[in-house]
Design a protein around this motif. Structure first.
Motif, PDB file in Angstrom:
ATOM      1  N   ARG A  55      52.349  14.859  -8.609  1.00 61.51           N
ATOM      2  CA  ARG A  55      52.149  16.304  -8.476  1.00 61.51           C
ATOM      3  C   ARG A  55      51.434  16.679  -7.180  1.00 61.51           C
ATOM      4  NH1 ARG A  55      52.393  19.370 -13.477  1.00 61.51           N
ATOM      5  NH2 ARG A  55      53.379  18.028 -15.013  1.00 61.51           N
ATOM      6  N   ASP A  56      51.071  15.684  -6.429  1.00 57.58           N
ATOM      7  CA  ASP A  56      50.424  15.938  -5.150  1.00 57.58           C
ATOM      8  C   ASP A  56      51.498  16.342  -4.135  1.00 57.58           C
ATOM      9  OD1 ASP A  56      47.902  14.036  -3.318  1.00 57.58           O
ATOM     10  OD2 ASP A  56      48.006  16.119  -4.013  1.00 57.58           O
ATOM     11  N   LYS A  57      51.084  16.896  -3.017  1.00 59.41           N
ATOM     12  CA  LYS A  57      52.031  17.430  -2.037  1.00 59.41           C
ATOM     13  C   LYS A  57      53.019  16.364  -1.571  1.00 59.41           C
ATOM     14  CE  LYS A  57      50.576  20.738   0.823  1.00 59.41           C
ATOM     15  NZ  LYS A  57      50.082  21.490   1.982  1.00 59.41           N
TER      16      LYS A  57
ATOM     17  N   TYR B   5      57.101  16.252  -1.971  1.00 61.91           N
ATOM     18  CA  TYR B   5      58.042  16.198  -0.838  1.00 61.91           C
ATOM     19  C   TYR B   5      59.086  15.104  -1.092  1.00 61.91           C
ATOM     20  CZ  TYR B   5      55.070  19.136   2.196  1.00 61.91           C
ATOM     21  OH  TYR B   5      54.345  20.164   2.752  1.00 61.91           O
TER      22      TYR B   5
ATOM     23  N   ILE C  44      59.393  24.244  -1.160  1.00 60.03           N
ATOM     24  CA  ILE C  44      58.446  23.135  -1.354  1.00 60.03           C
ATOM     25  C   ILE C  44      57.456  23.047  -0.193  1.00 60.03           C
ATOM     26  CG2 ILE C  44      59.600  21.151  -0.236  1.00 60.03           C
ATOM     27  CD1 ILE C  44      58.014  21.235  -3.767  1.00 60.03           C
TER      28      ILE C  44
ATOM     29  N   ASP D  10      55.686  25.271   0.908  1.00 58.27           N
ATOM     30  CA  ASP D  10      54.487  26.050   0.578  1.00 58.27           C
ATOM     31  C   ASP D  10      53.741  25.502  -0.634  1.00 58.27           C
ATOM     32  OD1 ASP D  10      56.508  28.931   1.223  1.00 58.27           O
ATOM     33  OD2 ASP D  10      55.094  27.916   2.576  1.00 58.27           O
ATOM     34  N   TYR D  11      54.225  24.381  -1.154  1.00 57.88           N
ATOM     35  CA  TYR D  11      53.610  23.812  -2.362  1.00 57.88           C
ATOM     36  C   TYR D  11      52.169  23.388  -2.070  1.00 57.88           C
ATOM     37  CZ  TYR D  11      52.957  20.646  -6.336  1.00 57.88           C
ATOM     38  OH  TYR D  11      52.480  20.021  -7.474  1.00 57.88           O
ATOM     39  N   PRO D  12      51.202  23.602  -2.938  1.00 53.66           N
ATOM     40  CA  PRO D  12      51.290  24.281  -4.245  1.00 53.66           C
ATOM     41  C   PRO D  12      50.756  25.721  -4.217  1.00 53.66           C
ATOM     42  CG  PRO D  12      49.267  23.013  -4.143  1.00 53.66           C
ATOM     43  CD  PRO D  12      49.884  22.960  -2.755  1.00 53.66           C
ATOM     44  N   ASP D  13      50.868  26.342  -3.030  1.00 52.08           N
ATOM     45  CA  ASP D  13      50.174  27.631  -2.834  1.00 52.08           C
ATOM     46  C   ASP D  13      50.941  28.857  -3.299  1.00 52.08           C
ATOM     47  OD1 ASP D  13      49.157  26.159   0.263  1.00 52.08           O
ATOM     48  OD2 ASP D  13      48.088  26.185  -1.651  1.00 52.08           O
TER      49      ASP D  13
ATOM     50  N   SER E 295      56.990  27.907  -5.189  1.00 52.75           N
ATOM     51  CA  SER E 295      56.921  26.456  -4.932  1.00 52.75           C
ATOM     52  C   SER E 295      56.567  25.699  -6.218  1.00 52.75           C
ATOM     53  CB  SER E 295      55.910  26.138  -3.840  1.00 52.75           C
ATOM     54  OG  SER E 295      54.579  26.381  -4.277  1.00 52.75           O
TER      55      SER E 295
ATOM     56  N   ALA F 194      58.903  22.998  -7.993  1.00 55.68           N
ATOM     57  CA  ALA F 194      58.344  21.660  -8.263  1.00 55.68           C
ATOM     58  C   ALA F 194      58.614  21.241  -9.713  1.00 55.68           C
ATOM     59  CB  ALA F 194      56.841  21.636  -7.972  1.00 55.68           C
TER      60      ALA F 194
END
Lengths: 270, 255
Positions: free
Chosen positions: B162-164, B168, B199, B201-204, B208, B212
């Motif tokens: 679940r991390d950026k 990716y 993605i 802009d993930y997780p902002d 996104s 995800a």
């Protein structure tokens, strides 16, 4: 630890043990039930003494004030407290039930031992241990008149006993959590006997070992608290008004002197 | 066993059956097959992680896409493949590999396979092995410790899916699945209109996060299909890791 700190700890533990034993002695001496109710006196008094014994033995062993060991003692104390509370609700009948169950347990142990000796080609009647155990059981009641119950002694689960005796919170927040250590369950083993490997190529596996469990005076505080709780229960049920100084209060005062956070210490456990 | 309504103070949404309390989802859907990110999926997408770590995301997506297309073109498998999982490359023989390298051209071949060499050098049974001839080690010498270090860095980044970085990697795999036709989405579903670029802009952003979730779901569904080569690669990957580097602990070895 410095020599000075060791001496201070020795004095603290010594004084605590003196005081808590004095509290027990005062109560037992002051409590005079009738002869025909002696089972009640023996069971309740014995359980109270057991609580104090556990507190003293843990207090005298600072190397056991850690998550590996102390929960075993604490769980036993909580179990003892629940038993005590439940027995107090119908003291004489339940005390007698407690004794009879215990005799049955020993009878069963004796039968297993006799069987084992026979398999080894030894006559059980010639075994000294068997004879002593048999005499012990026969003393209150002959073995051949003693029932063996392989269920719960009270006919209830510890949870049910705690609920009936009004100490379900103690069951939920002390008995159950400490049971994890007592029964060597996964949550305890994972925390205390498995070290996580941080190598990413190993996928987060864990290696068995003995994790360092820090020494924590909180465990001393807890045994003192449960001993105090048992005294409070006894005093409430027997209407005895002891005058000896409280070992729990003594310990709390000492801890307050060492601790920055003083609010939660010293509150009388209900 | 009869189900009872749970009237206790805790776990009220659970269904009680004797001494067992079943969560409502399990009660409604029945037992589930678990797909483990670490055990079953991370080893499959590690190659994408290696490329993203080496280059930027945009370039990595392009490189992964061209490899996937070229492999499909040369191998022509009976069933469609996205070639987004490492185990799929078990279908690639040395002959296929030469053909794929020809389609890609020298520059793209180098760009793709130099980072992947760090994996194959340490994990010789890796399904990518047929892309690496015996001369590769001489032409692209790699110091073992630095290769292991690079691999560790990428695996570490991927451990939390679940991390950026993990997202990716998964979104890239999802994209490969879409363009190859392996992943199909019904047009009337909301996620059919999700833009993979969200993605970035993930997780902002809300978009996104939605993307995800859809990506992880699609990756899990693909991961639930266990082939022999998939199971073999994943098991080999983790066991080989235990061989090539020692355990590490926060506070030294356990006593």
């Amino acid at each position: 630890m410095t020599q000075e700190a060791l001496k201070e700890l020795e004095d603290l533990v010594g004084r605590y043990c003196e005081l808590v034993e004095a509290e027990l002695t005062e109560r037992i001496t002051a409590w005079h039930p009738k002869f025909e109710e002696r089972e009640m006196y023996q069971v309740i008094g014995g359980l109270l003494a057991r609580e104090v014994t556990l507190a003293i033995e843990l207090a005298k062993s600072p190397s056991t004030w850690n998550g590996h060991f102390a929960p075993l003692v604490l769980r036993s104390m909580v179990d003892g407290y629940i038993t005590l509370s439940w027995i107090f609700q119908d003291s004489l009948a339940r005390a007698r039930k407690f004794i009879l169950f215990g005799l049955g347990q020993e009878k069963l142990n004796l039968e297993h031992r006799r069987n084992q000796l026979k398999k080894q080609g030894v006559d059980p009647d010639d075994d000294r241990g068997v004879k002593i155990k048999e005499m012990w059981i026969n003393s209150p009641q002959f073995t051949f008149l003693t029932e063996v119950n392989v269920g719960s002694w009270s006919g209830k689960t510890p949870r049910e006993m705690a609920e009936e005796a009004g100490c379900i919170d103690l069951y939920n927040f002390a008995y159950s959590p400490f049971s994890l250590a007592m029964h060597n369950m996964w949550p305890h083993i994972e925390a205390y006997n498995l070290e996580p490997c941080t190598n990413p190529l190993h996928g987060g596996h864990k290696i068995a070992g003995i994790r360092k469990a820090p020494w924590d005076v909180d465990y001393l505080y807890r045994v003192a608290k449960y001993a105090r709780k048992s005294f409070n229960l006894f005093d409430a049920k027997t209407a005895i008004k002891p005058s000896s100084p409280s070992a729990f209060n003594f310990l709390c005062e000492w801890l307050k002197g060492k601790s920055k956070s003083k609010d939660s210490l010293g509150k009388e456990p209900t | 066993m009869r189900k009872k309504k749970n009237t206790g103070q805790v776990l009220q949404d659970h269904v009680r059956k004797g001494k067992r309390f079943t969560p409502p989802l399990i009660d409604k859907l029945g037992p589930m097959q678990h797909v483990h990110w670490i055990d079953d999926l991370l080893p499959e997408f590690l190659w994408i992680g290696l490329l993203i770590k080496q280059y930027d995301l945009k370039e990595s997506i392009e490189l992964c896409s061209v490899l996937s297309k070229a492999t499909n073109e040369v191998v022509r498998p009976d069933k469609s493949h996205a070639f987004y999982q490492i185990s799929e490359y078990a279908l690639v023989s040395s002959v296929h590999a030469s053909g794929i390298a020809s389609v890609l051209g020298k520059e793209k071949t180098e760009k793709i396979f130099v980072p992947l060499w760090t994996l194959v050098q340490q994990y010789p049974e890796c399904p990518f092995r047929n892309f690496f001839s015996d001369s590769w080690a001489k032409e692209y010498p790699l110091e073992r410790d630095s290769a292991t270090k690079f691999l560790k860095e990428v695996v570490d980044l991927m451990l939390d899916r679940r991390d950026k970085f993990g997202m990716y990697v998964q979104t890239t795999a999802y994209y490969l699945g879409l363009i190859s036709g392996k992943i199909k989405i019904f047009a009337n579903l909301e996620c059919a209109h999700y833009d993979p670029n969200w993605i970035l802009d993930y997780p902002d952003t809300e978009n996104s996060l939605k993307l995800a979730g859809a990506v992880r779901n699609a990756i899990n569904m693909g991961g639930g299909i266990v082939t022999d080569s998939h199971a073999k690669w994943c098991k080999y990957f983790w066991n080989r890791g235990l061989e090539i580097s020692p355990c590490e602990f926060w506070r030294g070895t356990p006593q």
